[in-house]
Design an enzyme around this catalytic site. Structure first.
Site, short mmCIF file in Angstrom:
data_model
loop_
_atom_site.label_atom_id
_atom_site.label_comp_id
_atom_site.label_asym_id
_atom_site.label_seq_id
_atom_site.Cartn_x
_atom_site.Cartn_y
_atom_site.Cartn_z
N ALA A 75 0.86 -1.18 0.00
CA ALA A 75 0.00 0.00 0.00
C ALA A 75 0.90 1.23 0.00
O ALA A 75 2.05 1.16 0.45
CB ALA A 75 -0.89 -0.02 1.23
N GLY B 87 0.39 -5.03 0.74
CA GLY B 87 -0.81 -5.15 -0.09
C GLY B 87 -0.56 -5.91 -1.39
O GLY B 87 -1.50 -6.49 -1.96
N GLU C 49 -0.83 -9.43 -0.44
CA GLU C 49 -2.25 -9.67 -0.14
C GLU C 49 -3.09 -9.78 -1.41
O GLU C 49 -4.01 -10.59 -1.47
CB GLU C 49 -2.78 -8.55 0.76
CG GLU C 49 -2.17 -8.61 2.16
CD GLU C 49 -2.49 -7.39 3.00
OE1 GLU C 49 -2.05 -6.28 2.60
OE2 GLU C 49 -3.16 -7.53 4.02
N GLU D 228 4.33 -5.12 7.32
CA GLU D 228 3.57 -4.06 8.01
C GLU D 228 4.04 -3.75 9.42
O GLU D 228 4.04 -2.59 9.85
CB GLU D 228 2.07 -4.42 8.03
CG GLU D 228 1.38 -4.29 6.67
CD GLU D 228 1.48 -5.54 5.81
OE1 GLU D 228 2.26 -6.46 6.16
OE2 GLU D 228 0.79 -5.59 4.78
N1 COA Z 1 4.53 3.19 -0.75
C1 COA Z 1 4.94 4.35 -1.32
N2 COA Z 1 6.05 4.46 -2.04
C2 COA Z 1 6.82 3.38 -2.21
C3 COA Z 1 6.48 2.15 -1.64
C4 COA Z 1 5.27 2.05 -0.90
N3 COA Z 1 4.84 0.92 -0.36
N4 COA Z 1 7.45 1.24 -1.96
C5 COA Z 1 8.36 1.91 -2.70
N5 COA Z 1 7.98 3.20 -2.84
C6 COA Z 1 8.69 4.26 -3.58
C7 COA Z 1 9.90 4.78 -2.82
O1 COA Z 1 9.52 5.72 -1.86
C8 COA Z 1 10.70 5.37 -3.94
O2 COA Z 1 10.13 6.60 -4.31
P1 COA Z 1 11.13 7.88 -4.61
O3 COA Z 1 12.02 7.46 -5.72
O4 COA Z 1 10.17 8.98 -4.97
O5 COA Z 1 11.89 8.10 -3.33
C9 COA Z 1 10.44 4.40 -5.11
O6 COA Z 1 9.23 3.73 -4.78
C10 COA Z 1 11.52 3.35 -5.29
O7 COA Z 1 11.68 2.67 -4.05
P2 COA Z 1 13.10 2.50 -3.32
O8 COA Z 1 12.84 2.29 -1.86
O9 COA Z 1 14.02 3.60 -3.69
O10 COA Z 1 13.62 1.15 -4.00
P3 COA Z 1 14.65 0.11 -3.37
O11 COA Z 1 15.01 -0.83 -4.49
O12 COA Z 1 15.74 0.78 -2.67
O13 COA Z 1 13.81 -0.73 -2.26
C11 COA Z 1 11.88 -1.91 -1.42
C12 COA Z 1 12.74 -1.54 -2.65
C13 COA Z 1 10.65 -2.66 -1.92
C14 COA Z 1 12.69 -2.81 -0.48
C15 COA Z 1 11.49 -0.62 -0.68
O14 COA Z 1 10.94 0.30 -1.61
C16 COA Z 1 10.47 -0.82 0.41
O15 COA Z 1 10.81 -1.32 1.48
N6 COA Z 1 9.19 -0.42 0.15
C17 COA Z 1 8.15 -0.47 1.14
C18 COA Z 1 7.65 -1.88 1.35
C19 COA Z 1 6.57 -1.92 2.40
O16 COA Z 1 6.79 -1.67 3.57
N7 COA Z 1 5.34 -2.26 1.97
C20 COA Z 1 4.22 -2.41 2.85
C21 COA Z 1 3.45 -1.14 2.95
S1 COA Z 1 2.06 -1.34 4.05
#
Ligand code: COA
Length: 258
Positions: free
Chosen positions: A64, A109, A112, A132
């Site tokens: 999400a 999500g 999910e 989460e």
């Molecule tokens: N919500 C909003 N934005 C998200 C996102 C999310 N769940 N997951 C990734 N993004 C965005 C990042 O903020 C970044 O945006 P920016 O370039 O404007 O800063 C872009 O997507 C790329 O993500 P980034 O974190 O730079 O990539 P990465 O390869 O370093 O890491 C992940 C990848 C998936 C490990 C990392 O993005 C992450 O941990 N995301 C969140 C996962 C999460 O907690 N999901 C559950 C949400 S309830």
């Protein structure tokens, strides 16, 4: 341009979440797009199966949208969870098979949504998880319920309590995904799987999904009763007569879903 692209070919509706710059994170616009895609899949008789996937090589859905979630209140948070749950339930209750083509990160999500699909295919570079708790929340789009039903309580607890992602190979080992394919091949593998299902009698496919899915929530005795009733209903279909006649006449069947 929409954040969910919909294409229909060979009776398969492919919904592609197209927000790769944010790793296809599920915001309100994406949820609206998914809802519209699932509604179309339900009402369009030419659609026999659904595939959900993510644009780009990196992510299915990275969860999400955390920017949206960060402002939620108790009231809007509950509403948010109920909305996501309703959209995913719409996919789960289509009466048509759905396949998650997990081309990369399927977190929160994203995992999910994959769980709400009938089956899951993961590319070998995919990572799946429910992170989460690292954000101070729990899964809100059905993950705390469907994950345990698919992989068992202990494994669901481990995934949801540690928040640590697992590899596609590990997801396959614990039964979270049906198969693992080389990077870049999740969508083509999902199309191939959907094609095999679509070659079968449509009503029999729908009844089988009903028996397995709804039977799981019933005591065994009631599930067996459901199976027997649906088995009997199959005898009223033209497809059953066609399927058996085709076998006896040594020719391929021509099913019409009647
Ligand atoms: N919500 C909003 N934005 C998200 C996102 C999310 N769940 N997951 C990734 N993004 C965005 C990042 O903020 C970044 O945006 P920016 O370039 O404007 O800063 C872009 O997507 C790329 O993500 P980034 O974190 O730079 O990539 P990465 O390869 O370093 O890491 C992940 C990848 C998936 C490990 C990392 O993005 C992450 O941990 N995301 C969140 C996962 C999460 O907690 N999901 C559950 C949400 S309830």
């Amino acid at each position: 341009m929409s954040t969910v692209n919909v294409e229909i070919a060979d009776r398969i509706l492919v919904a592609t979440i197209d927000r790769p710059e944010k790793l296809n994170a599920l915001n309100t616009e994406v949820l609206d797009g998914l809802e519209a895609a699932f509604e179309r899949a339900k009402t369009d008789a030419s659609v026999g199966a659904v595939i959900v996937t993510g644009a780009g090589p990196k992510a299915f859905i990275a969860g999400a949208d955390i920017a949206e979630l960060s402002t939620m209140t108790p009231v809007s948070g509950r509403r948010h969870a109920l909305r996501g749950q309703a959209v995913f339930a719409r996919l789960e209750s289509l009466g048509k098979p759905s396949i998650a083509a997990i081309n990369g990160f399927a977190l929160g999500g994203g995992c999910e949504l994959a769980l709400a699909c009938t089956m899951r295919i993961a590319a070998e570079n995919a990572r799946l998880g429910q992170p989460e708790v690292k954000l101070g929340i729990l899964p809100g789009y059905g993950g705390s319920q469907r994950l345990a039903r698919i992989v068992g309580e202990g494994r669901a607890m481990e995934l949801c309590l540690t928040g640590e992602p697992i590899t596609a190979a590990e997801a396959y080992r614990i039964g979270l995904v049906n198969r693992v394919v080389p990077a870049g091949e999740a969508l083509s593998a999902a199309r191939e799987l959907a094609g095999k299902i679509l070659a079968n009698a449509p009503l029999a496919v729908a009844f089988t999904m009903d028996a397995i899915h709804n039977g799981l929530d019933l005591p065994l005795e009631d599930g067996l009763e459901l199976e027997a009733t649906l088995f009997g209903v199959c005898a009223s279909t033209a497809d059953m007569r066609e399927g058996m006649a085709a076998f006896l006449e040594k020719r391929p069947p021509r099913f019409e879903g009647k």
